[in-house]
Scaffold this active site. Structure first.
Site, PDB file in Angstrom:
ATOM      1  N   GLU A  24       0.848  -1.194   0.000  1.00  0.00           N
ATOM      2  CA  GLU A  24       0.000   0.000   0.000  1.00  0.00           C
ATOM      3  C   GLU A  24       0.877   1.235   0.000  1.00  0.00           C
ATOM      4  OE1 GLU A  24      -3.783   0.701   2.393  1.00  0.00           O
ATOM      5  OE2 GLU A  24      -2.398   2.078   3.393  1.00  0.00           O
ATOM      6  N   ARG A 114     -16.037   1.843   2.345  1.00  0.00           N
ATOM      7  CA  ARG A 114     -17.047   2.808   2.773  1.00  0.00           C
ATOM      8  C   ARG A 114     -16.425   4.177   2.990  1.00  0.00           C
ATOM      9  NH1 ARG A 114     -19.360   3.132   8.777  1.00  0.00           N
ATOM     10  NH2 ARG A 114     -17.273   4.048   8.910  1.00  0.00           N
ATOM     11  N   GLY A 115     -15.309   4.221   3.695  1.00  0.00           N
ATOM     12  CA  GLY A 115     -14.676   5.486   4.038  1.00  0.00           C
ATOM     13  C   GLY A 115     -15.106   5.951   5.419  1.00  0.00           C
ATOM     14  N   ASP A 116     -14.401   6.936   5.932  1.00  0.00           N
ATOM     15  CA  ASP A 116     -14.684   7.457   7.271  1.00  0.00           C
ATOM     16  C   ASP A 116     -15.941   8.313   7.261  1.00  0.00           C
ATOM     17  OD1 ASP A 116     -12.373   6.263   8.246  1.00  0.00           O
ATOM     18  OD2 ASP A 116     -11.139   8.026   7.810  1.00  0.00           O
ATOM     19  N   ALA A 132     -19.971   0.028   1.578  1.00  0.00           N
ATOM     20  CA  ALA A 132     -19.091  -0.529   0.555  1.00  0.00           C
ATOM     21  C   ALA A 132     -19.853  -1.463  -0.373  1.00  0.00           C
ATOM     22  CB  ALA A 132     -17.919  -1.257   1.214  1.00  0.00           C
TER      23      ALA A 132
END
Length: 320
Positions: A24, A114-116, A132
């Site tokens: 990453e 999804r994200g924060d 997500a």
């Protein structure tokens, strides 16, 4: 006498089934950080990873920089990027446009997240996606519309998995049900969040398989060389790092000793995951190559380049 290979210590592995390797990276925040990142990219490229994931800030705050990095990876390296994409705060129309732009650059892999959630407690944007699972289904719809462009190929869609209970989840069982729902929506594989104890990946794999999850679940490991970073990730994941690791990192006399301690601890995590049947290793590099390469040296993963030459042998040939 050469040291024993990973095949000797992990009977589930064979020379005909090389271990997947990925890293990453995140977009640089300054020209100096960009220079450091590209040094890391060139070093990691010599190991012939299967792909590198490219993340970006909360709510896509530096998405343009991320896309620029992805473009350079495609044009200037042999690396295959896996683009992170979060859905919180974005409408399906906005996300479909972003997906299309990624495909136009040559991206064929997306990590659907999804994200924060907004930290200020603000209400979601009207019509925006929330999970997500919704993003995966949108990616598949865009893929279907672009089947001619993709030559009837397929976008590889990855998702996140959690070896321990997600901080917002009621239980580990619920997390597995969410992973199963992502699989049903079209996810191809999962990458785990970081974990700190050798039994946690195997426990996740057992629970997931019993629930019907069949997609590959790749353990994400972080070289545990920074005391500050380990503590911070412990807070974010809600999992207490091993106290003895924290004590050893805190009492280390030098960066070199911390590197040795952290890499050895990470090797233990990766080996335990491979012994449990992990199909690969995903390394959270924090844009640093030294600890990642030290980790690979100690793991001695059975891998081959596309030419059939082991990456370490190929690197030696290039250097000679």
């Amino acid at each position: 006498m050469s040291p024993p290979s990973l095949i000797d210590t992990h009977p589930n592995l064979s020379d005909t089934a090389p271990v997947a390797l990925s890293y990453e990276l995140f977009p640089p925040r300054s020209p100096a950080a960009a220079e450091t990142l590209w040094t890391t990219i060139r070093e990691l490229e010599t190991t012939a990873p299967d792909y590198v994931s490219v993340t970006y800030g909360a709510s896509g705050s530096n998405r343009d920089t991320a896309v620029e990095l992805i473009n350079r990876l495609l044009l200037e390296t042999t690396l295959r990027p896996l683009a992170h994409l979060t859905c919180v705060g974005n409408t399906p129309q906005e996300l479909a446009k972003i997906i299309g732009e990624l495909l136009d650059t040559g991206v064929r892999g997306i990590l659907a997240l999804r994200g924060d959630l907004p930290k200020d407690g603000a209400a979601p944007v009207a019509g925006s996606l929330r999970y997500a699972q919704d993003l995966i289904e949108l990616i598949r719809r865009v893929e279907q519309r672009r089947s001619a462009l993709l030559c009837a190929g397929k976008i590889a869609v990855g998702v996140a998995a959690y070896p321990t209970r997600h901080p917002e989840s009621p239980s580990e069982a619920h997390d597995v049900e969410v992973l199963l729902a992502k699989q049903r929506s079209g996810a191809d594989f999962a990458i785990t969040q970081v974990f700190f104890h050798t039994d946690q990946y195997a426990d996740l794999l057992t629970r997931a398989r019993r629930a019907g999850v069949t997609i590959p679940i790749i353990p994400g490991v972080m070289p545990l060389t920074s005391l500050r970073r380990v503590r911070r990730l412990g807070e974010l994941t809600g999992v207490e790092p091993a106290p003895e690791l924290l004590e050893r990192l805190a009492s280390a006399d030098s960066d070199l000793e911390r590197l040795r301690i952290g890499v050895d601890a990470t090797v233990d995590l990766a080996n335990a995951a491979l012994q449990a049947g992990a199909p690969g290793i995903h390394i959270y590099t924090f844009n640093e190559h030294q600890s990642a390469l030290e980790l690979l040296d100690k793991l001695a993963l059975p891998r081959r380049t596309h030419s059939g030459i082991r990456p370490d042998a190929a690197a030696r040939q290039l250097a000679s």
